[in-house]
Structure formats: structure tokens, C-alpha cells
Motif scaffolding. Structure first.
Motif, PDB file in Angstrom:
ATOM      1  N   UNK A 167       0.826  -1.208   0.000  1.00  0.00           N
ATOM      2  CA  UNK A 167       0.000   0.000   0.000  1.00  0.00           C
ATOM      3  C   UNK A 167       0.857   1.254   0.000  1.00  0.00           C
ATOM      4  N   UNK A 168       1.983   1.248   0.730  1.00  0.00           N
ATOM      5  CA  UNK A 168       2.900   2.396   0.709  1.00  0.00           C
ATOM      6  C   UNK A 168       3.425   2.609  -0.705  1.00  0.00           C
ATOM      7  N   UNK A 169       3.795   1.503  -1.371  1.00  0.00           N
ATOM      8  CA  UNK A 169       4.308   1.600  -2.747  1.00  0.00           C
ATOM      9  C   UNK A 169       3.256   2.195  -3.670  1.00  0.00           C
ATOM     10  N   UNK A 170       2.033   1.677  -3.628  1.00  0.00           N
ATOM     11  CA  UNK A 170       1.007   2.144  -4.571  1.00  0.00           C
ATOM     12  C   UNK A 170       0.532   3.556  -4.242  1.00  0.00           C
ATOM     13  N   UNK A 171       0.363   3.868  -2.952  1.00  0.00           N
ATOM     14  CA  UNK A 171      -0.128   5.191  -2.567  1.00  0.00           C
ATOM     15  C   UNK A 171       0.878   6.288  -2.874  1.00  0.00           C
ATOM     16  N   UNK A 172       2.178   5.960  -2.818  1.00  0.00           N
ATOM     17  CA  UNK A 172       3.208   6.970  -3.058  1.00  0.00           C
ATOM     18  C   UNK A 172       3.615   7.056  -4.527  1.00  0.00           C
ATOM     19  N   UNK A 173       3.056   6.204  -5.368  1.00  0.00           N
ATOM     20  CA  UNK A 173       3.449   6.172  -6.780  1.00  0.00           C
ATOM     21  C   UNK A 173       2.357   6.659  -7.711  1.00  0.00           C
ATOM     22  N   UNK A 174       1.305   7.261  -7.145  1.00  0.00           N
ATOM     23  CA  UNK A 174       0.227   7.755  -7.987  1.00  0.00           C
ATOM     24  C   UNK A 174      -0.632   6.647  -8.560  1.00  0.00           C
ATOM     25  N   UNK A 175      -0.650   5.501  -7.921  1.00  0.00           N
ATOM     26  CA  UNK A 175      -1.436   4.368  -8.399  1.00  0.00           C
ATOM     27  C   UNK A 175      -2.771   4.336  -7.670  1.00  0.00           C
ATOM     28  N   UNK A 176      -3.727   3.629  -8.233  1.00  0.00           N
ATOM     29  CA  UNK A 176      -5.041   3.496  -7.607  1.00  0.00           C
ATOM     30  C   UNK A 176      -4.984   2.469  -6.485  1.00  0.00           C
ATOM     31  N   UNK A 177      -6.060   2.422  -5.700  1.00  0.00           N
ATOM     32  CA  UNK A 177      -6.117   1.474  -4.593  1.00  0.00           C
ATOM     33  C   UNK A 177      -6.122   0.027  -5.077  1.00  0.00           C
ATOM     34  N   UNK A 178      -6.538  -0.199  -6.316  1.00  0.00           N
ATOM     35  CA  UNK A 178      -6.587  -1.569  -6.833  1.00  0.00           C
ATOM     36  C   UNK A 178      -5.262  -2.014  -7.448  1.00  0.00           C
ATOM     37  N   UNK A 179      -4.275  -1.120  -7.503  1.00  0.00           N
ATOM     38  CA  UNK A 179      -2.999  -1.468  -8.137  1.00  0.00           C
ATOM     39  C   UNK A 179      -2.303  -2.618  -7.414  1.00  0.00           C
ATOM     40  N   UNK A 180      -2.402  -2.633  -6.086  1.00  0.00           N
ATOM     41  CA  UNK A 180      -1.768  -3.710  -5.331  1.00  0.00           C
ATOM     42  C   UNK A 180      -2.335  -5.063  -5.701  1.00  0.00           C
ATOM     43  N   UNK A 181      -3.628  -5.115  -5.966  1.00  0.00           N
ATOM     44  CA  UNK A 181      -4.268  -6.360  -6.388  1.00  0.00           C
ATOM     45  C   UNK A 181      -3.706  -6.828  -7.730  1.00  0.00           C
ATOM     46  N   UNK A 182      -3.482  -5.873  -8.642  1.00  0.00           N
ATOM     47  CA  UNK A 182      -2.895  -6.219  -9.936  1.00  0.00           C
ATOM     48  C   UNK A 182      -1.479  -6.744  -9.770  1.00  0.00           C
ATOM     49  N   UNK A 183      -0.678  -6.058  -8.976  1.00  0.00           N
ATOM     50  CA  UNK A 183       0.703  -6.484  -8.731  1.00  0.00           C
ATOM     51  C   UNK A 183       0.716  -7.899  -8.152  1.00  0.00           C
ATOM     52  N   UNK A 184      -0.139  -8.117  -7.169  1.00  0.00           N
ATOM     53  CA  UNK A 184      -0.218  -9.423  -6.517  1.00  0.00           C
ATOM     54  C   UNK A 184      -0.579 -10.517  -7.518  1.00  0.00           C
ATOM     55  N   UNK A 185      -1.598 -10.269  -8.331  1.00  0.00           N
ATOM     56  CA  UNK A 185      -2.077 -11.290  -9.266  1.00  0.00           C
ATOM     57  C   UNK A 185      -1.052 -11.597 -10.348  1.00  0.00           C
TER      58      UNK A 185
END
Length: 417
Positions: free
Chosen positions: A360-378
Motif C-alpha cells: 500500500x505504501x508503494x502504490x499510494x506513493x506512486x500515484x497508483x489506484x487502490x486496486x494497483x496492489x491487487x494487480x501487482x499481486x495477481x
């Protein structure tokens, strides 16, 4: 009452149901499930009170279960499956015996995936998708409504790529590995770009352009690549078990990955980082974690990004990713918010940050949406799913078939009116 055991002949020793269950390490009900599946034979005890079992059959089945590792109960009655891929032990985890955090620190996501698949090193490994496969997947993804989530897009991309592959039913190791090396970049390139996203560079570079409008700096890109490598596998997580069940039924690799994607969307699995992302934004907006954490607890929810059912101490994936995020200047506010959450929640329960909070720190600080972590994970976990599918293809078919313990009304019952 304990089953009665007849006097055995000199050449045949009989076991009661209780004795057979103890030898197999299962419940008595499971012994009868083995009988119904033809894996054991039974004989009524004298007087018709219970059943008896051939000791040699029971011992042979126990040896086979230990050897195959499939469907045998593990700690606390959990399903246990023998695997050579990932070991989690004493708050550390290992890919084929090598510390996973050290692998992720030294090698790219593609190189770590190759190690997990083959147990051999392939320096400089890159995954490239054929344009025809990407075009088919992209058309299918583009047809989805705008509100479609990341897992919706990935599932559709997998299905489209499968339909375009006439060799998908070939389950030989070489073909499945070739499929994996094509499928993962196809998933990435089928996603709609947010910035310029070419076909060159590492998978992390191509994925970045589909998650953020910002140009990545070197430290941020390294953090994303490391996150992909850290998340590639984590033993028998719920989605991985679904993949192995599909592979046990000899579903092809695309279908096995689809099974994993069907599970990963749950809020307790792949989507968990999205909750942590939104929480961090709330903390940054209110300049304090106290009211945010209080609201989570007041609502009866667990604080996102804290604690892990396997790690009693610190999640090693979170530790590795947080260390890299320290080198990303624009991550400082989100890092401070995450530390505030951990410190505030510690007043309620001393829980460590898990990888979802780091992601979440990575996605929130990189201008990504809240769902970006789900994409990275998948995207990352697809490599692990392929590794588990390959392993399962080498096992006895349909071994992932537990028996239900029926708890309904006993038959016979009259037909309903």
C-alpha cells in the motif's frame, strides 16, 4: 462403541475402525470414505457390530498417503500437500531452499520465477508475449465496462489468451513453461496503459506504465520489481490451493491460473492491500492514524495491513519492501503514515506490519489506484500458480478430492410433497 474385531487368521490381521483411523491419521468417518472410493475393503465384524479392515491394506494406504502427500491431514486437521517449492519457517520463507528475500534482492522477477519453475538460474531472463496473443487479450479486455476491476480484466485476458492457444491442452513441462513465459507478459500488456507503456524493458517497467501516470524513478521501479519477486509464491495460500485442485483434475495451465484469479479477488487475499491503501490515504488526509484506526476498530474490523496468520513476528516480505521504500523520496509521507498506524494499533494489539501495508505504501506513493496492489499481486502470483500446477501435473490425477462429512438428516426420508 468400539468396533468388534474378529479372531484373525494366522495370515490375516484385521483392524477395527478406530485402529485403522489412528494408523491413517484420519477421523473414523474418513476411513469409510476410503471404502466408498474403493481404496479400502471392509468386512462386517461378528454380530454385525462395526467393520474390520485388512491391516496390510491400511498400512499400504498410509504409506501411499505419506509418499504422495495429497489429501492427508496436516497440523490442526488442515489439508497438507507435499511440495518442493516454498518453505515457511521461523518468520522466513524460502524458494527451493534459497532465502526468498535474498533472491528478490539480487534477481529480477523473471529470474526468480525461472528459479521457482525449474530450480536453475537463468540470468537476464525476460518474458515476451507474441503480438497476436496480446491483441486478442487486449480486445477482450477493452470490451469490459469502465468500472471493471483489475482481476476482471486479468481473468478475461487469460480466457482470451487460452482460446487463442491451440496447444493449451498439452500438459508437458516444456509446453507449460512456454505458456507461462508468454501468458504473464500477455496479462500485463492487455491492461489499458495509463502512460506510455512499450513492450521493451523488464516486466516491472511494462507494468508500471499500466498502473501509474508518473514516470518511474530508478528506486521506485526497483521497489516494484522486488515486490513482484517477493510475492511470487507463498506456499498453499487459498488461491494456490484452488490452482492445485484444478491441475489435479488436469485443467490446462490457463484454466488453473483462472482458478487462482477467481479466489484472489477476495478481501482477505489479493485485494487486502487495497484496504490498506485507502486507510493510508485517510491517515494522510487527517494527519493522524488515531481517528482512522479507531474507526476500523469501532466498526469491528481488523486494521488493514497488520498481522499475519503464519508469521508470529515480522513478515519478511514487508521488511524487505519497506527497506527499499526508504530509498524512494516521495514515499516518505506514506511510510510515516504506515508507521503511525502500526504504533497506534500497538496500543490495542502488538501486531507487525504485513506485506499488504508495504504494498500500500508503494502504490499510494506512486500515484497508483487502490486496486494497483491487487494487480501487482495477481501478476506476480501467476508465476507461482504455474509452478504449483506443474508440480500437481506430476502427481496422481484427482488426488485433491476430500470427502464431505455429511451432517444432514439421515436417510431414508419420504419424498417432499
Amino acid at each position: 462403541m468400539r468396533d468388534q474385531e474378529p479372531s484373525p487368521a494366522a495370515s490375516e490381521r484385521r483392524l477395527s475402525t478406530k485402529e485403522a483411523a489412528e494408523l491413517l491419521g484420519v477421523k473414523p468417518e474418513t476411513v469409510y470414505a476410503y471404502v466408498s472410493r474403493g481404496q479400502l475393503s471392509s468386512r462386517r465384524a461378528p454380530g454385525g457390530r462395526g467393520s474390520t479392515f485388512d491391516a496390510r491394506e491400511v498400512e499400504a494406504l498410509a504409506r501411499r498417503n505419506r509418499r504422495e502427500g495429497g489429501g492427508s491431514p496436516g497440523p490442526a486437521g488442515e489439508l497438507s500437500v507435499r511440495t518442493r517449492l516454498t518453505l515457511i519457517e521461523e518468520d522466513r520463507y524460502y524458494f527451493r531452499g534459497v532465502d526468498a528475500t535474498e533472491l528478490a534482492a539480487r534477481y529480477s522477477y523473471e529470474e526468480v520465477a525461472e528459479w521457482l519453475w525449474t530450480g536453475t538460474s537463468r540470468p537476464g531472463a525476460t518474458f515476451t508475449a507474441p503480438e497476436a496473443s496480446v491483441a486478442v487479450a487486449r480486445r477482450a479486455v477493452d470490451a469490459l465496462p469502465e468500472h471493471a476491476g483489475p482481476t476482471d480484466r486479468l481473468r478475461v485476458a487469460v480466457t482470451a489468451a487460452a482460446a487463442a492457444d491451440p496447444l493449451r491442452f498439452d500438459l508437458s513441462e516444456d509446453t507449460v513453461l512456454a505458456t507461462a513465459r508468454l501468458l504473464i507478459p500477455t496479462l500485463v500488456e492487455a491492461l489499458p496503459p495509463k502512460a506510455y507503456a512499450g513492450k521493451d524493458g523488464s516486466l516491472a517497467e511494462r507494468l508500471w506504465g499500466r498502473l501509474s501516470h508518473r514516470d518511474p524513478d530508478e528506486a521506485s521501479l526497483r521497489a516494484l520489481d522486488t515486490a513482484l519477486a517477493l510475492l511470487v509464491d507463498h506456499d498453499l495460500a487459498a488461491s494456490t490451493l484452488a490452482v492445485r485442485v484444478a491441475a489435479s483434475a488436469r485443467a490446462h495451465a490457463y484454466a488453473a491460473v483462472s482458478a487462482g484469479l477467481g479466489v484472489i479477488e477476495g478481501p482477505l487475499h489479493g485485494a487486502a492491500s487495497g484496504h490498506a491503501h485507502r486507510m493510508l490515504l485517510d491517515v494522510l488526509d487527517q494527519d493522524s492514524a488515531v481517528p482512522v484506526v479507531a474507526e476500523e476498530l469501532r466498526a469491528g474490523r481488523r486494521v488493514p495491513g497488520l498481522g499475519h496468520r503464519i508469521y508470529t513476528g515480522e513478515d519478511p516480505r514487508a521488511r524487505a519492501l519497506f527497506a527499499l521504500l526508504e530509498e524512494v523520496p516521495r514515499a516518505a509521507p506514506a511510510l510515516a503514515a504506515a508507521r503511525d498506524v502500526v504504533a497506534t494499533a500497538a496500543r490495542h494489539a502488538p501486531l507487525h506490519a504485513n506485506v499488504d501495508l508495504a504494498l500500500a505504501v508503494l502504490t499510494a506513493s506512486s500515484g497508483m489506484s487502490a486496486t494497483a496492489g491487487e494487480t501487482i499481486f495477481a501478476v506476480s502470483r501467476t508465476a507461482g500458480w504455474i509452478a504449483h500446477a506443474l508440480e500437481e501435473y506430476g502427481e496422481r490425477p484427482l488426488r485433491m478430492r476430500p470427502s464431505g462429512l455429511y451432517a444432514g438428516p439421515r436417510p431414508p426420508r419420504p419424498l417432499p410433497e
